[in-house]
Design an enzyme around this catalytic site. Structure first.
Site, short mmCIF file in Angstrom:
data_model
loop_
_atom_site.label_atom_id
_atom_site.label_comp_id
_atom_site.label_asym_id
_atom_site.label_seq_id
_atom_site.Cartn_x
_atom_site.Cartn_y
_atom_site.Cartn_z
N GLU A 102 0.83 -1.21 0.00
CA GLU A 102 0.00 0.00 0.00
C GLU A 102 0.87 1.26 0.00
O GLU A 102 2.01 1.23 0.47
CB GLU A 102 -0.86 0.02 1.28
CG GLU A 102 -2.33 -0.16 1.09
CD GLU A 102 -3.06 0.90 0.28
OE1 GLU A 102 -2.46 1.57 -0.58
OE2 GLU A 102 -4.27 1.03 0.48
N ASP A 103 0.31 2.36 -0.49
CA ASP A 103 1.01 3.64 -0.40
C ASP A 103 0.90 4.21 1.01
O ASP A 103 1.88 4.68 1.58
CB ASP A 103 0.45 4.64 -1.44
CG ASP A 103 -1.07 4.76 -1.40
OD1 ASP A 103 -1.74 4.05 -0.62
OD2 ASP A 103 -1.60 5.59 -2.17
N ASP A 106 -4.28 5.01 6.55
CA ASP A 106 -4.79 6.19 7.26
C ASP A 106 -5.73 5.68 8.37
O ASP A 106 -5.27 5.26 9.42
CB ASP A 106 -5.47 7.06 6.19
CG ASP A 106 -6.03 8.36 6.71
OD1 ASP A 106 -5.92 8.63 7.92
OD2 ASP A 106 -6.59 9.13 5.92
N PHE A 155 -2.94 15.83 5.13
CA PHE A 155 -3.13 15.29 3.78
C PHE A 155 -1.87 15.51 2.93
O PHE A 155 -1.31 16.61 2.91
CB PHE A 155 -4.33 15.96 3.12
CG PHE A 155 -4.71 15.29 1.84
CD1 PHE A 155 -5.38 14.08 1.85
CD2 PHE A 155 -4.35 15.85 0.62
CE1 PHE A 155 -5.71 13.44 0.66
CE2 PHE A 155 -4.67 15.22 -0.57
CZ PHE A 155 -5.36 14.01 -0.55
N ARG A 168 0.04 12.87 -8.77
CA ARG A 168 0.72 11.58 -8.65
C ARG A 168 2.13 11.56 -9.23
O ARG A 168 2.96 10.76 -8.83
CB ARG A 168 -0.08 10.49 -9.37
CG ARG A 168 -1.44 10.20 -8.76
CD ARG A 168 -1.98 8.92 -9.34
NE ARG A 168 -3.41 8.75 -9.18
CZ ARG A 168 -3.98 8.20 -8.11
NH1 ARG A 168 -3.25 7.82 -7.09
NH2 ARG A 168 -5.29 8.06 -8.05
P1 IMP Z 1 -7.80 4.35 4.87
O1 IMP Z 1 -8.84 3.37 4.42
O2 IMP Z 1 -8.40 5.49 5.65
O3 IMP Z 1 -6.66 3.71 5.62
O4 IMP Z 1 -7.22 5.05 3.58
C1 IMP Z 1 -6.32 4.42 2.76
C2 IMP Z 1 -6.34 4.99 1.36
O5 IMP Z 1 -6.75 6.35 1.33
C3 IMP Z 1 -4.95 4.97 0.79
O6 IMP Z 1 -4.73 3.81 0.04
C4 IMP Z 1 -4.90 6.21 -0.07
O7 IMP Z 1 -5.33 5.87 -1.36
C5 IMP Z 1 -5.89 7.15 0.54
N1 IMP Z 1 -5.23 8.17 1.40
C6 IMP Z 1 -5.16 8.20 2.74
N2 IMP Z 1 -4.51 9.28 3.20
C7 IMP Z 1 -4.12 9.96 2.08
C8 IMP Z 1 -3.36 11.19 1.88
O8 IMP Z 1 -2.90 11.89 2.80
N3 IMP Z 1 -3.17 11.54 0.57
C9 IMP Z 1 -3.63 10.82 -0.48
N4 IMP Z 1 -4.34 9.68 -0.33
C10 IMP Z 1 -4.58 9.25 0.94
MG MG Z 2 -4.54 3.73 -1.93
#
Ligand code: IMP
Ligand code: MG
Length: 179
Positions: A102-103, A106, A155, A168
């Site tokens: 994963e990138d 969050d 963010f 990106r």
């Molecule tokens: P989660 O489900 O809240 O853990 O979010 C995970 C996904 O949200 C990641 O795979 C990202 O694609 C996106 N994401 C979360 N935080 C950021 C951020 O700060 N910038 C850009 N994309 C984010």
């Molecule tokens: Mg993602």
């Protein structure tokens, strides 16, 4: 301080390319050590992790199958809380070691949903690898095996990560500039 404009927002430099690359090399060394003699299936999560996954894989010292998956939850700068499966895990995961790449993690909701899906295929093992992690907003309790860097809840964009599908291509990572 280097700043960039992405759509209607201004971002400032947070993690320069050379720091990104040294984190990626360290992660690849850890994974290479742990998977010595094995051939896991690597599952990059599209779209955000494509750049990280490409850099990481170049530095692994074992061969591996790659199968991208795609789950989406984010819109603009916030998670919708609903995780949509667009491209799921392949049947080949059954009985194999799988590494999800994963990138960023969050709230952790997206990865939780992916883990639920993947477990149904009964892989031999599952590892979670994320380049970035926001511990302040993580609400889940599964294990994250490889973390590149912990960051505050702000963010960010760049190095594959987007704001409304833009930003990106930036080589560095930038954080939202509140000023
Ligand atoms: P989660 O489900 O809240 O853990 O979010 C995970 C996904 O949200 C990641 O795979 C990202 O694609 C996106 N994401 C979360 N935080 C950021 C951020 O700060 N910038 C850009 N994309 C984010
Ligand atoms: Mg993602």
């Amino acid at each position: 301080m280097k700043k960039v404009q992405v759509l209607d927002k201004t971002f400032k430099l947070y993690l320069p390319e050379d720091e990104i690359q040294s984190i990626v090399r360290r992660m690849a060394a850890d994974i290479s050590r742990d998977y010595k003699g094995r051939n896991p299936i690597i599952c990059p999560v599209l779209t955000g992790s494509f750049m990280f996954a490409a850099d990481l894989m170049r530095d692994l010292d074992f061969d591996a199958r790659v199968s991208c998956v795609r789950f989406s939850s984010y819109q603009g700068m916030a998670s919708t809380g609903h995780v949509k499966e667009i491209l799921g895990f392949p049947k080949e995961c059954t009985g194999h070691d799988v590494i999800i790449v994963e990138d960023i993690i969050d709230s952790g909701i997206s990865m939780e949903r992916m883990l639920e899906q993947l477990k149904q295929l009964n892989p031999a093992s599952i590892a979670v690898c994320t380049f970035l992690f926001k511990p302040g907003s993580f609400k889940k309790n599964y294990k994250i095996d490889y973390i590149g860097k912990e960051i505050p809840d702000d963010f960010i964009v760049g190095y594959g990560l987007d704001y409304d599908d833009m930003g990106r291509t930036l080589r560095d990572i930038y954080v939202i500039d509140e000023q």
